[in-house]
Motif scaffolding. Structure first.
Motif, short mmCIF file in Angstrom:
data_model
loop_
_atom_site.label_atom_id
_atom_site.label_comp_id
_atom_site.label_asym_id
_atom_site.label_seq_id
_atom_site.Cartn_x
_atom_site.Cartn_y
_atom_site.Cartn_z
N VAL A 411 0.81 -1.18 0.19
CA VAL A 411 -0.14 -0.08 0.02
C VAL A 411 1.15 1.11 0.09
O VAL A 411 0.61 2.25 -0.73
CB VAL A 411 -0.97 0.02 1.27
N GLY A 412 2.14 1.31 0.85
CA GLY A 412 2.99 2.47 0.82
C GLY A 412 3.71 2.69 -0.32
O GLY A 412 3.72 3.64 -0.88
N LEU A 413 4.05 1.43 -1.00
CA LEU A 413 4.76 1.69 -2.43
C LEU A 413 3.87 2.19 -3.44
O LEU A 413 4.40 2.95 -4.27
CB LEU A 413 5.20 0.14 -2.80
N ALA A 414 2.41 1.50 -3.40
CA ALA A 414 1.47 2.24 -4.37
C ALA A 414 1.40 3.65 -4.20
O ALA A 414 1.15 4.58 -5.26
CB ALA A 414 0.18 1.45 -4.29
N ALA A 415 1.16 4.31 -2.98
CA ALA A 415 1.04 5.57 -2.55
C ALA A 415 2.19 6.36 -2.99
O ALA A 415 1.99 7.45 -3.89
CB ALA A 415 0.90 5.94 -1.17
N VAL A 416 3.44 5.84 -3.00
CA VAL A 416 4.59 6.59 -3.67
C VAL A 416 4.72 6.68 -5.07
O VAL A 416 4.92 7.74 -5.70
CB VAL A 416 5.87 5.85 -2.90
N GLN A 417 4.26 5.70 -5.63
CA GLN A 417 4.21 5.53 -7.09
C GLN A 417 3.22 6.57 -7.63
O GLN A 417 3.17 6.96 -8.68
CB GLN A 417 3.77 4.18 -7.65
N ILE A 418 1.95 6.58 -6.99
CA ILE A 418 0.92 7.64 -7.05
C ILE A 418 1.41 9.06 -7.33
O ILE A 418 1.40 9.91 -8.12
CB ILE A 418 -0.12 7.21 -6.42
N TYR A 419 2.27 9.38 -6.17
CA TYR A 419 2.83 10.62 -5.91
C TYR A 419 3.95 10.92 -7.04
O TYR A 419 3.82 12.05 -7.24
CB TYR A 419 3.58 10.46 -4.57
N ARG A 420 4.57 10.01 -7.49
CA ARG A 420 5.58 9.93 -8.74
C ARG A 420 4.85 10.04 -10.01
O ARG A 420 5.29 10.01 -11.07
CB ARG A 420 6.41 8.97 -8.66
N ALA A 421 3.49 9.85 -9.85
CA ALA A 421 2.66 9.82 -11.40
C ALA A 421 2.88 8.67 -12.04
O ALA A 421 2.57 8.80 -13.21
CB ALA A 421 2.76 11.06 -12.12
N GLU A 422 3.37 7.77 -11.43
CA GLU A 422 3.61 6.47 -12.14
C GLU A 422 2.21 5.28 -11.98
O GLU A 422 2.28 4.54 -11.02
CB GLU A 422 4.63 5.83 -11.63
N LEU A 423 1.19 5.82 -12.56
CA LEU A 423 -0.11 5.13 -12.20
C LEU A 423 -0.05 4.00 -12.75
O LEU A 423 -0.98 2.93 -12.08
CB LEU A 423 -1.27 5.95 -12.88
#
Length: 573
Positions: A411-423
């Motif tokens: 969940v944390g990794l997905a949140a970081v990827q969202i922050y980086r716009a790597e949807l």
């Protein structure tokens, strides 16, 4: 033009089959180990069992009461599954859930096919996975209710619509087989849940015709004769149930159940418009954020043929059920495949780093807030296992802790990827998290929540104390959930204190009663001094109403013989 979107190849038959197999395996855990979910599921199960036992496949009943809520389609499907597995006597819950398992697995495949046909293979695969790992779909696929099978009929009708749409765009005639599929799907949907199938299936082409001011797609479905197919599938049973019930089925199913939900909230489910939008965050997790992120791209491409078609699928159905007073999360389930396809189509066409963020500052702030809420929902789901086991069972479960420890970093990794716009990467990460989470919850956590599974424990207690075997009468005063009725083979009377006491006094040897501690004094008073024996107690939480119960099983002590004068003289000799 549709060809504008098709930059890649479609999914192959092998890829679709593998996706269906993966969905089947994902939906499989917990089907046998989890008891019936109150209240709807055991009602379907018990009515199906009674249908098989009585041989009456027209008049659906729950115990001695008619169940005139919807047509008999779902009961026929469950009856076929139970008959094929030979599990009627055992009351095995997994057999009744087979139609939902197969229907939801097929729905994932059809969603992927539609996405692939409209946006290419990558979008099709993403759409199928997005639907498959959503919370609501995961739950519905494990319950022996109508909604999974209804979703399949909706998708079959939409497959025919997509075929007609593609044929129109490519300037070729639509074969009659597509029209037959469309109307057969509607007929099957009518046999499952009545007119509900008409909202997404007829609403989509008619809304599209209104938007385009063009009836060409509708004409390709051969409505001049197609409706006869749907009617032919439903009419024989309608005539039969009309005769058997003297018209009561239509009065109750249409007048009370269907139209009653429009005007007022039934069974304490009356909620204002906007409910489904709010619940969507959890019900479609983890896909819900990616849907929200894709909204600007959807709006920019709203004039594209594929987007218009999918919006005409989603909006009419969603609006109808937001306006209806009675609301439950699964009411908008028929729109979820279209939402998944539309969002996946936008994500697949975007770059590795998402560029289609909202331009307005307020919209960016709203999406940021939604993203935080999305992450919190993920954390709550990941931590749910050990928390529930500790709160309800007061145990520390190592497997549940391992499950949470594995899902929380994702969940944390997905949140970081969202922050980086790597949807795209965030979607893959969160979907993996969801799949692991569901398997763990339904194998490690949910079956161990014994305090909420009152019905199986009460049924087990009763079955170990049957003084007259199958002839024993059981009265339940304090627990009237349908799951108990199903697990006791339908042979339980849901009555009040006075009726239970009367039953026991009338048949002292062969009657048992389930009574909560709160009603114990009234029950003993109603027995009028007769001596009651307790055979054990079951305590826990009735999750249907939130009441904590401590239920004892009572039977009457054998009545001592009265000594007559003749008996006294005989003893004196």
């Amino acid at each position: 033009m549709l060809t504008h979107w098709l930059n890649g190849q479609r999914l192959s038959g092998r890829a679709l089959a593998l996706l269906g197999l993966f969905a089947f395996l994902l939906f499989l855990p917990g089907r046998a180990s989890i008891p019936p979910f109150d209240r709807d599921e055991p009602r379907y199960m018990e009515a199906t069992a009674q249908m098989l036992e009585s041989g009456n496949f027209v008049d659906v009943r729950f115990q001695d009461k008619p169940r005139y809520l919807q047509p008999a389609g779902i009961y026929w499907l469950e009856a076929a599954a139970v008959a094929a597995t030979g599990t009627l006597k055992e009351r095995a819950v997994w057999a009744y859930r087979i139609p939902s398992l197969l229907a939801m697995s097929a729905s994932v495949v059809l969603t992927a096919w539609i996405g692939s046909a409209l946006f290419g293979a990558t979008a099709g695969l993403m759409a199928g996975v997005m639907l498959m790992v959503s919370v609501l779909v995961t739950a519905e696929s494990r319950m022996g209710t109508i909604d999974s099978t209804l979703l399949l009929t909706v998708l079959l009708a939409q497959v025919a619509l997509v075929r007609a749409l593609l044929d129109r765009e490519n300037g070729r005639p639509t074969p009659w087989q597509a029209a037959v599929l469309f109307w057969v799907a509607i007929g099957c949907g009518l046999m499952l849940k009545g007119p509900v199938i008409l909202i997404p299936s007829l609403g989509t082409p008619l809304a599209l015709a209104l938007v385009e001011r063009n009836l060409s797609l509708w004409r390709r479905l051969r409505p001049a004769w197609g409706w006869c197919i749907a009617l032919a599938l439903m009419l024989p049973w309608c005539i039969a149930i009309g005769v058997v019930s003297h018209g009561a089925f239509f009065t109750n199913a249409v007048g009370t159940n269907f139209l009653g939900k429009v005007a007022s909230g039934q069974q304490a489910h009356g909620l204002p418009p906007g409910y489904h939008v709010l619940v969507f965050l959890l019900a479609f997790w983890p896909g819900s954020f990616f849907v929200a992120a894709a909204v600007p791209a959807i709006w920019q491409n709203r004039r594209a043929q594929t987007v218009k078609y999918l919006l005409c699928w989603i909006i009419p159905h969603w609006v109808v059920f937001e306006l209806i007073a009675t609301k439950l999360p699964h009411y908008v389930l028929p729109t979820y495949p279209a939402i998944a396809v539309l969002s996946a189509g936008m994500l697949a066409r975007g770059a590795a780093q998402w560029q289609a963020w909202p331009k307005a500052l307020w919209a960016r702030g709203l999406l940021c807030f939604y993203g935080v809420a999305w992450a919190l929902v993920g954390v709550a789901l990941a931590a749910a296992g050990p928390v529930l086991l500790w709160q309800l069972e007061h145990v520390v479960s190592l497997p549940a802790l391992v499950l949470a420890g594995g899902c929380l970093p994702l969940v944390g990794l997905a949140a970081v990827q969202i922050y980086r716009a790597e949807l795209r990467r965030a979607f893959v990460t969160s979907a993996t998290c969801a799949a692991l989470l569901y398997v763990g919850l339904f194998t490690v956590v949910v079956p161990r929540l014994q305090s909420i599974w009152l019905a199986p424990r009460l049924a087990g207690l009763v079955q170990t104390h049957l003084p007259c075997g199958a002839q024993t009468q059981v009265a339940s005063v304090s627990f009237s959930e349908p799951s108990l009725v199903f697990l006791l083979g339908g042979k339980v009377h849901l009555v009040g204190v006075e009726q239970a006491a009367s039953m026991m006094l009338a048949n002292r040897t062969c009657t048992l009663a389930l009574v909560d501690e709160k009603k114990r004094a009234a029950f003993m008073a109603a027995l009028g001094g007769a001596q009651a024996l307790s055979y054990g107690m079951v305590s826990g939480l009735n999750y249907s109403n939130g009441h904590h119960l401590a239920i004892s099983l009572y039977g009457l002590a054998p009545q001592e013989p009265t000594e007559t004068p003749q008996t006294i003289k005989a003893l004196a000799r």
